[in-house]
Design an enzyme around this catalytic site. Structure first.
Site, mmCIF file in Angstrom:
data_model
loop_
_atom_site.group_PDB
_atom_site.id
_atom_site.type_symbol
_atom_site.label_atom_id
_atom_site.label_comp_id
_atom_site.label_asym_id
_atom_site.label_seq_id
_atom_site.Cartn_x
_atom_site.Cartn_y
_atom_site.Cartn_z
ATOM 1 N N LYS A 183 0.885 -1.177 0.000
ATOM 2 C CA LYS A 183 0.000 0.000 0.000
ATOM 3 C C LYS A 183 0.915 1.217 0.000
ATOM 4 C CE LYS A 183 -1.459 2.913 2.615
ATOM 5 N NZ LYS A 183 -1.406 4.185 1.868
ATOM 6 N N GLU A 259 10.255 1.262 10.282
ATOM 7 C CA GLU A 259 11.298 2.260 9.973
ATOM 8 C C GLU A 259 10.641 3.621 10.163
ATOM 9 O OE1 GLU A 259 14.384 2.031 9.247
ATOM 10 O OE2 GLU A 259 14.686 -0.020 8.582
HETATM 11 P P1 NAD Z 1 3.032 8.689 7.492
HETATM 12 O O1 NAD Z 1 3.330 7.958 8.741
HETATM 13 O O2 NAD Z 1 2.058 9.796 7.522
HETATM 14 O O3 NAD Z 1 2.499 7.687 6.363
HETATM 15 C C1 NAD Z 1 3.244 6.545 5.967
HETATM 16 C C2 NAD Z 1 2.287 5.536 5.349
HETATM 17 O O4 NAD Z 1 1.406 5.044 6.355
HETATM 18 C C3 NAD Z 1 1.396 6.078 4.230
HETATM 19 O O5 NAD Z 1 1.314 5.110 3.212
HETATM 20 C C4 NAD Z 1 0.053 6.248 4.937
HETATM 21 O O6 NAD Z 1 -1.062 6.185 4.061
HETATM 22 C C5 NAD Z 1 0.053 5.071 5.890
HETATM 23 N N1 NAD Z 1 -0.828 5.184 7.068
HETATM 24 C C6 NAD Z 1 -1.411 6.295 7.577
HETATM 25 N N2 NAD Z 1 -2.113 5.979 8.701
HETATM 26 C C7 NAD Z 1 -1.963 4.648 8.884
HETATM 27 C C8 NAD Z 1 -2.418 3.731 9.880
HETATM 28 N N3 NAD Z 1 -3.181 4.127 10.899
HETATM 29 N N4 NAD Z 1 -2.055 2.441 9.784
HETATM 30 C C9 NAD Z 1 -1.256 2.022 8.772
HETATM 31 N N5 NAD Z 1 -0.790 2.838 7.794
HETATM 32 C C10 NAD Z 1 -1.130 4.142 7.857
HETATM 33 O O7 NAD Z 1 4.444 9.169 6.938
HETATM 34 P P2 NAD Z 1 4.730 10.104 5.670
HETATM 35 O O8 NAD Z 1 4.343 11.495 6.002
HETATM 36 O O9 NAD Z 1 4.189 9.459 4.439
HETATM 37 O O10 NAD Z 1 6.339 9.989 5.554
HETATM 38 C C11 NAD Z 1 7.223 10.763 6.284
HETATM 39 C C12 NAD Z 1 7.717 10.006 7.498
HETATM 40 O O11 NAD Z 1 8.338 8.785 7.083
HETATM 41 C C13 NAD Z 1 8.772 10.747 8.274
HETATM 42 O O12 NAD Z 1 8.493 10.647 9.639
HETATM 43 C C14 NAD Z 1 10.060 10.014 7.930
HETATM 44 O O13 NAD Z 1 11.061 10.139 8.912
HETATM 45 C C15 NAD Z 1 9.575 8.627 7.776
HETATM 46 N N6 NAD Z 1 10.519 7.821 6.985
HETATM 47 C C16 NAD Z 1 11.310 6.915 7.637
HETATM 48 C C17 NAD Z 1 12.241 6.178 6.916
HETATM 49 C C18 NAD Z 1 13.121 5.170 7.615
HETATM 50 O O14 NAD Z 1 13.693 4.347 6.919
HETATM 51 N N7 NAD Z 1 13.257 5.206 8.932
HETATM 52 C C19 NAD Z 1 12.359 6.357 5.539
HETATM 53 C C20 NAD Z 1 11.544 7.278 4.910
HETATM 54 C C21 NAD Z 1 10.617 8.022 5.645
#
Ligand code: NAD
Length: 488
Positions: A183, A259
């Site tokens: 997803k 992650e």
């Molecule tokens: P987010 O947490 O808002 O969303 C990530 C994903 O989770 C999306 O696909 C979203 O639709 C989905 N999602 C939303 N609510 C959910 C739920 N309740 N249950 C399951 N899935 C759900 O993050 P974002 O804004 O898309 O990305 C930025 C974040 O990602 C930053 O915090 C960044 O640090 C992190 N990130 C971490 C890594 C790593 O390897 N540690 C790499 C890239 C990005």
């Protein structure tokens, strides 16, 4: 070669599919605010079909047993992505707002290349370990430990480096013999649907083994996590969402791999090469407008040379303005959306209220006039306990503050809830290594050394996550361990 884009590009059970509701949603180019394409707005029903297909493919096909075939499929996926590299490069710049220079590394080329590394790892991996004969309770037994895929993997990904994160999950999960439901992030749907189309048209990956669902419905992530047919969730995203994933996964007690976010420290010691350290610190925080989980966003410098360090950093950051990501010279492009820009601006307002000094930036640039740009910003004069210092901003914002020696620097580096990455600068390598060992994070760069590579395990301590992506450790996240004993 050009990839003909259409609107039927979710991949469910071996078919490029429309949404069951026939709805689509749009991708907006963050640099121009123009609509660049539309993809299916996947529904609960679509995700349900994808999970069912993945379950059947895992339980009823030979995918999990036929290693040679799997490895061939991974290599076909790499060749397919190679074939469309130029189209994908343009698409990535538009869908993500990524500087084009980054597509030659983390945004596209490196993730494609990493598939070959995964294929080779799976080829040479020790799938069985003979423990020989022992006599527990006096019963002579031959013991063997075997590695098996976990089952159906639900992969959930963010928008900042979509190809990198999508392929870092799909590659090892498939190579290990799992089936996958991906997803993807709603903000960058074209990257995911291009992957769906290429996997479908350029590989022999059987129906149901890889499913890719695009959707603007945020509830679909939770549905995937909570579904009892899913054996494991591999999640990359914010710490807040990671906490929800962990709580939701408890209901079906599945394996989770997280992650999450970061607030990584760049620690400069008093004998460091200041020019080099500040140049790298400035470059890092401006890269992709600070939208990288492992980017160092706190600069911790010796009190006695603090002003000198800040001035050098300011000068380097001032040479990296937020600008058009299609220009080869661009390091700092736009942020992903107006919503994300407002979130960053909320933190800048908070910094103002906290009495921070804006050494550089703090506003939207006058040019470009359209696009979600934020000026590279350097802040000093903030309490290290304040929210601006403690929380992930995910923009080109660097907060600098002073330390009083190596142990104080370690303590300050460790003083946020996160533990994803760090960098340390000193002309004395042993001293730098001591500080690196003291920092509680999954990766540390010393004097500019780069850990970023497919063979290096990457991940977080503390609120930055659970588990590792990449390396042998990352591959093994997607494996179960079984011990079998027979009379010996
Ligand atoms: P987010 O947490 O808002 O969303 C990530 C994903 O989770 C999306 O696909 C979203 O639709 C989905 N999602 C939303 N609510 C959910 C739920 N309740 N249950 C399951 N899935 C759900 O993050 P974002 O804004 O898309 O990305 C930025 C974040 O990602 C930053 O915090 C960044 O640090 C992190 N990130 C971490 C890594 C790593 O390897 N540690 C790499 C890239 C990005």
């Amino acid at each position: 070669m050009t990839l003909g884009l259409d609107k039927n590009r979710m991949l469910i059970n071996g078919q490029l599919a429309r949404s069951s509701s026939h709805e689509v949603f749009q991708s907006i180019n963050p640099a121009t605010e123009e609509i660049i394409g539309a993809v299916p707005n996947g529904t609960h029903e679509d995700l349900d079909r994808a999970i069912r297909a993945a379950r059947v493919a895992f339980d009823r096909s030979r995918w999990s047993e036929d290693r040679e075939f799997r490895i061939r499929c991974i290599r076909q996926l790499k060749s397919g992505l190679d074939k469309y590299r130029d189209t994908l490069r343009d698409l990535t710049v538009q869908d993500v707002g990524s500087p084009i220079s980054m597509t030659r590394h983390a945004q596209l080329d490196d993730p494609i290349e990493s598939l070959e590394w995964v294929a080779k790892l799976a080829e040479g991996y020790g799938w069985e370990r003979d423990l020989g004969v022992a006599r527990p309770l006096g019963i002579s037994s031959r013991r063997v430990v075997i590695k098996e895929p976990v089952g159906v993997v639900g992969a959930i990904t963010p928008w900042n480096v979509p190809h990198q994160v999508n392929l870092a999950k799909v590659g090892p999960a498939l190579a290990a013999g799992n089936t996958v439901v991906l997803k993807s992030a709603p903000e960058t749907p074209l990257c995911a649907s291009a992957l769906a189309q290429i996997a479908n048209e350029e590989t022999e990956i059987p129906a149901g083994v890889l499913n890719i669902v695009t959707s603007a419905r945020p509830e679909l992530g939770a549905q995937l996590v909570g579904d009892p047919r899913v054996d494991m969730v591999s999640f990359t995203g914010s710490t807040l969402t990671g906490q929800k994933v962990m709580a939701n996964a408890a209901g079906t007690l599945k394996k989770i791999f997280l992650e999450l976010g970061g607030k990584s420290a760049c620690v400069i010691l008093d004998d460091a090469d200041i020019e080099m350290a500040t140049m790298v610190a400035a470059f890092t925080v401006c890269t992709h407008a600070g939208q990288g989980c492992a980017i160092t966003t706190r600069l911790i410098a010796p009190r006695l040379i603090f002003d000198e360090v800040v001035e050098a950093t300011r000068q380097y950051m001032a040479r990296l303005p937020a600008q058009d990501p299609t220009l080869e010279s661009t390091i700092c492009g736009p942020v992903i959306s107006d919503r994300q820009r407002r979130r960053i601006e909320g933190y800048l307002d908070l910094a103002r209220k906290d009495g921070a000094i804006f050494v550089l930036g703090g506003d939207r640039p006058a040019r470009p006039e359209t696009g979600f740009f934020v000026e590279p910003t350097l802040l000093v004069g903030i309490d290290p306990r304040s929210r601006v210092v403690q929380e992930e901003i995910f923009g080109p914002v660097l907060v600098a503050y002073a330390h009083d020696g190596d142990q104080d620097a370690i303590d300050l580096a460790n003083s946020t809830p996160y533990g994803l990455s760090a960098s340390v600068w000193s002309s004395d390598l042993d001293r730098a290594m001591t500080v690196a060992r003291g920092i509680r994070s999954g990766t540390v760069s010393v004097n500019g050394g780069l850990w970023y590579s497919p063979d290096v395990p990457f991940g977080g301590y503390k609120a930055s996550g659970l588990g590792r992506e990449g390396g042998i450790e990352g591959f093994e996240e997607y494996l179960e361990t079984k011990a079998i004993a027979s009379p010996g």
